[in-house]
Design a protein around this motif. Sequence first.
Motif, short mmCIF file in Angstrom:
data_model
loop_
_atom_site.label_atom_id
_atom_site.label_comp_id
_atom_site.label_asym_id
_atom_site.label_seq_id
_atom_site.Cartn_x
_atom_site.Cartn_y
_atom_site.Cartn_z
N VAL A 133 0.85 -1.19 0.00
CA VAL A 133 0.00 0.00 0.00
C VAL A 133 0.88 1.24 0.00
CG1 VAL A 133 -1.87 -1.16 1.22
CG2 VAL A 133 -0.11 0.04 2.52
N PRO A 134 0.33 2.39 -0.43
CA PRO A 134 1.10 3.63 -0.34
C PRO A 134 1.46 3.94 1.12
CG PRO A 134 -0.80 3.91 -1.77
CD PRO A 134 -0.96 2.58 -1.11
N ILE A 135 2.63 4.51 1.29
CA ILE A 135 3.13 4.80 2.64
C ILE A 135 2.91 6.27 2.92
CG2 ILE A 135 5.12 4.76 4.16
CD1 ILE A 135 6.26 2.50 2.48
N PHE A 136 2.10 6.56 3.95
CA PHE A 136 1.86 7.93 4.39
C PHE A 136 3.10 8.42 5.14
CE2 PHE A 136 0.00 11.50 6.49
CZ PHE A 136 -1.10 11.86 5.72
N LYS A 188 3.53 8.28 -8.82
CA LYS A 188 4.59 9.14 -8.28
C LYS A 188 4.28 9.61 -6.86
CE LYS A 188 5.93 10.82 -12.84
NZ LYS A 188 6.13 12.02 -13.71
N GLY A 189 3.14 9.17 -6.31
CA GLY A 189 2.78 9.53 -4.94
C GLY A 189 1.99 10.80 -4.82
N THR A 218 4.66 7.82 -0.54
CA THR A 218 5.40 6.81 -1.29
C THR A 218 4.39 5.97 -2.05
OG1 THR A 218 7.10 6.76 0.44
CG2 THR A 218 7.02 4.90 -1.10
N PRO A 219 4.50 5.89 -3.38
CA PRO A 219 3.45 5.21 -4.14
C PRO A 219 3.36 3.73 -3.80
CG PRO A 219 5.34 5.66 -5.53
CD PRO A 219 5.60 6.37 -4.23
N LYS A 221 2.92 -0.31 -4.64
CA LYS A 221 3.61 -1.16 -5.59
C LYS A 221 2.87 -2.48 -5.74
CE LYS A 221 8.26 0.76 -4.86
NZ LYS A 221 9.67 0.45 -4.54
N GLN A 222 2.86 -2.95 -6.98
CA GLN A 222 2.29 -4.25 -7.32
C GLN A 222 3.31 -5.01 -8.15
OE1 GLN A 222 -0.52 -5.28 -6.12
NE2 GLN A 222 -0.93 -7.13 -7.31
N ARG A 223 3.82 -6.12 -7.59
CA ARG A 223 4.87 -6.92 -8.23
C ARG A 223 6.12 -6.09 -8.49
NH1 ARG A 223 1.42 -10.51 -12.67
NH2 ARG A 223 0.04 -11.52 -11.14
N GLY A 224 6.42 -5.23 -7.52
CA GLY A 224 7.63 -4.43 -7.59
C GLY A 224 7.54 -3.22 -8.49
N ARG A 225 6.37 -2.92 -9.04
CA ARG A 225 6.19 -1.78 -9.94
C ARG A 225 5.25 -0.76 -9.31
NH1 ARG A 225 3.74 -2.06 -16.13
NH2 ARG A 225 3.87 0.17 -16.57
#
Length: 240
Positions: A133-136, A188-189, A218-219, A221-225
Amino acid sequence: MQVKKNPKFDLNRNSGLYFVIGLTIVLFLTWRALEYKTYPEDFETLNMTMAVDDLKEDVPITESIKTPPPPPPPSAPEVIEVVEDSEEIEETIIESTEISQETVIEEVIAVDDVEVGEEDEEITVPFAIIENVPIFPGCESATNNEERKLCFQKMIQEHINKEFTYPPSALELGIQGRVFVQFLIDSKGNIGGIRMRGPDRTLEKEAERIVATLPRMTPGKQRGRAVSVPYSIPINFMIQ
């Protein structure tokens, strides 16, 4: 000594009758006075129109201007002279610029010289099933995805409580309710794609302002992307 009176001259003998007669006359006069009505007099106005038989109108005197007739057209000459062409004119040939199937192209471009650019496709993954998940900002210390989700939701709620301001116009009119807000955390967040749905436009604008002030994250990621992640949250506007 006894006083002797003639009963014919006794004035008090018919006093009751006179009283009744007088009372009747007074009542009759009073009734007639109350029933008396007056009506306004009707005045008829006669509008008389006088017709004048002789209407004299002064017609201005105009003067006619006589213009001379146009001159006759020139007459054709009696003898027509034929002049021979003595000058030679060069004709300009216009070549066609169209290309047919028989046209041969001498310059050949090699396949290796063609550059093919790859366009990154924006992938959107729901918040509930994304791997990372995105990191706040402030949740970097979370070790796994579940802790990041809980920290993300907590920080979002704290941000709304910090930036929350009840619109004065809605407060005066007693407008309240729940506004559902959906926004997108891109690859890009950055925060974008804000959409609102609520009972009043004023409350929707305030909810949009609160979400627009969220910091860059921080955006996810799904499968490292890095991918885009949509997120929805309700904001309650209650007057206490």
